[in-house]
Design a protein around this motif. Structure first.
Motif, PDB file in Angstrom:
ATOM      1  N   ALA A 174       0.865  -1.184   0.000  1.00 23.34           N
ATOM      2  CA  ALA A 174       0.000   0.000   0.000  1.00 23.34           C
ATOM      3  C   ALA A 174       0.898   1.230   0.000  1.00 23.34           C
ATOM      4  O   ALA A 174       1.835   1.299   0.795  1.00 23.34           O
ATOM      5  N   PRO A 175       0.633   2.192  -0.869  1.00 21.37           N
ATOM      6  CA  PRO A 175       1.530   3.348  -0.945  1.00 21.37           C
ATOM      7  C   PRO A 175       1.481   4.213   0.312  1.00 21.37           C
ATOM      8  O   PRO A 175       0.456   4.301   0.987  1.00 21.37           O
ATOM      9  N   GLY A 225       5.550  12.700   6.508  1.00 24.39           N
ATOM     10  CA  GLY A 225       5.194  12.423   7.893  1.00 24.39           C
ATOM     11  C   GLY A 225       5.922  11.201   8.403  1.00 24.39           C
ATOM     12  O   GLY A 225       6.871  10.716   7.797  1.00 24.39           O
ATOM     13  N   GLU A 226       5.453  10.677   9.521  1.00 17.83           N
ATOM     14  CA  GLU A 226       6.126   9.559  10.166  1.00 17.83           C
ATOM     15  C   GLU A 226       5.558   8.218   9.721  1.00 17.83           C
ATOM     16  O   GLU A 226       4.357   8.063   9.541  1.00 17.83           O
ATOM     17  N   VAL A 227       6.457   7.259   9.521  1.00 19.17           N
ATOM     18  CA  VAL A 227       6.111   5.845   9.366  1.00 19.17           C
ATOM     19  C   VAL A 227       6.966   5.090  10.382  1.00 19.17           C
ATOM     20  O   VAL A 227       7.839   5.667  11.023  1.00 19.17           O
ATOM     21  N   VAL A 251      -1.217  -0.433   8.971  1.00 25.25           N
ATOM     22  CA  VAL A 251      -1.072  -0.675   7.533  1.00 25.25           C
ATOM     23  C   VAL A 251       0.353  -1.125   7.241  1.00 25.25           C
ATOM     24  O   VAL A 251       1.308  -0.470   7.669  1.00 25.25           O
ATOM     25  N   VAL A 252       0.492  -2.228   6.512  1.00 25.47           N
ATOM     26  CA  VAL A 252       1.811  -2.666   6.035  1.00 25.47           C
ATOM     27  C   VAL A 252       1.982  -2.085   4.634  1.00 25.47           C
ATOM     28  O   VAL A 252       1.280  -2.468   3.706  1.00 25.47           O
ATOM     29  N   HIS A 253       2.894  -1.141   4.509  1.00 30.38           N
ATOM     30  CA  HIS A 253       3.153  -0.507   3.216  1.00 30.38           C
ATOM     31  C   HIS A 253       4.071  -1.362   2.347  1.00 30.38           C
ATOM     32  O   HIS A 253       3.915  -1.414   1.128  1.00 30.38           O
ATOM     33  N   ALA A 254       5.037  -2.003   2.985  1.00 31.98           N
ATOM     34  CA  ALA A 254       5.994  -2.840   2.248  1.00 31.98           C
ATOM     35  C   ALA A 254       6.646  -3.790   3.238  1.00 31.98           C
ATOM     36  O   ALA A 254       6.681  -3.533   4.441  1.00 31.98           O
ATOM     37  N   ASP A 255       7.158  -4.889   2.713  1.00 34.17           N
ATOM     38  CA  ASP A 255       7.930  -5.807   3.552  1.00 34.17           C
ATOM     39  C   ASP A 255       8.983  -6.481   2.693  1.00 34.17           C
ATOM     40  O   ASP A 255       8.973  -6.373   1.475  1.00 34.17           O
ATOM     41  N   GLY A 256       9.900  -7.159   3.366  1.00 29.59           N
ATOM     42  CA  GLY A 256      10.948  -7.835   2.625  1.00 29.59           C
ATOM     43  C   GLY A 256      12.096  -8.240   3.520  1.00 29.59           C
ATOM     44  O   GLY A 256      11.942  -8.384   4.732  1.00 29.59           O
ATOM     45  N   TYR A 257      13.256  -8.383   2.886  1.00 28.53           N
ATOM     46  CA  TYR A 257      14.463  -8.735   3.642  1.00 28.53           C
ATOM     47  C   TYR A 257      15.655  -8.044   3.021  1.00 28.53           C
ATOM     48  O   TYR A 257      15.611  -7.565   1.877  1.00 28.53           O
ATOM     49  N   ARG A 258      16.723  -8.006   3.789  1.00 33.25           N
ATOM     50  CA  ARG A 258      17.979  -7.423   3.308  1.00 33.25           C
ATOM     51  C   ARG A 258      19.115  -8.214   3.937  1.00 33.25           C
ATOM     52  O   ARG A 258      19.048  -8.597   5.101  1.00 33.25           O
TER      53      ARG A 258
END
Length: 148
Positions: A72-73, A78-80, A107-114
Motif C-alpha cells: 500500500a503506498p 510524515g512519520e512511518v 497498515v503494512v506498506h511494504a515488507d521484505g528482507y535485506r
C-alpha cells in the motif's frame, strides 16, 4: 513469516522531497527508510563508521541483497514505522526481515528482507562478526535466529 514480537519498531520520517508527482513515496525511497531505521538502532548501541569512535570493530557492513514487496503506498510526508528483526546471523552475514508500517502500525506498506555482509575494510573480503556486535544484535533475533 517472522514472529511479530521479534525485533524493534523504529519511527522514521518521510520528507516532502521523497514524494513523486502523485504525492506518494517514491518506490526507491522505501529501502532508504529501512536503512535509516537500522542505522538509528545501531548508532544508539554505539556503532559508528569510524573504528576509532565505534563500540564495535565491525564498521564496514555492505548490503548484498534487498528484496521488497510493496503493498500500500505511503501518501504524503510524515512519520512511518519500520519494524525490523534478524532472521539469520551467520559467521559473516546477517539477514534482516522488515516491514514498513503506518505510524499507527495498522497498515503494512511494504515488507521484505535485506542481507548485510561484514567486510574487512582493508581487503573488502568478508570477515566474522565480533562477539560484541553479536551481543548487541540479540534483541533483534527471531526465535529461529536465537536458536542458531
Amino acid at each position: 513469516m517472522t514472529t511479530i514480537e521479534a525485533g524493534v519498531h523504529e519511527p522514521v520520517q518521510v520528507h516532502y522531497d521523497e514524494l513523486d508527482a502523485m504525492g506518494l513515496l517514491h518506490n526507491s525511497r522505501y529501502p532508504l527508510l529501512v536503512e535509516r531505521a537500522i542505522i538509528a538502532y545501531w548508532v544508539r548501541h554505539g556503532w559508528a563508521p569510524d573504528r576509532a569512535r565505534s563500540a564495535f570493530k565491525d564498521v564496514f557492513l555492505a548490503v548484498r541483497e534487498v528484496k521488497m514487496t510493496y503493498h500500500a503506498p505511503v501518501s504524503g510526508a510524515g512519520e512511518v514505522v519500520v519494524h525490523f528483526w534478524i532472521d539469520r546471523m551467520g559467521r559473516t552475514s546477517a539477514v534482516y526481515g522488515f516491514r514498513v508500517l503506518s505510524a499507527d502500525r495498522t497498515v503494512v506498506h511494504a515488507d521484505g528482507y535485506r542481507v548485510n555482509v561484514n567486510l574487512d575494510p582493508a581487503t573488502l573480503r568478508p570477515e566474522p562478526f565480533s562477539t560484541e556486535l553479536r551481543a548487541a544484535a540479540e534483541p533483534l533475533f527471531t526465535a529461529e535466529a536465537a536458536a542458531c
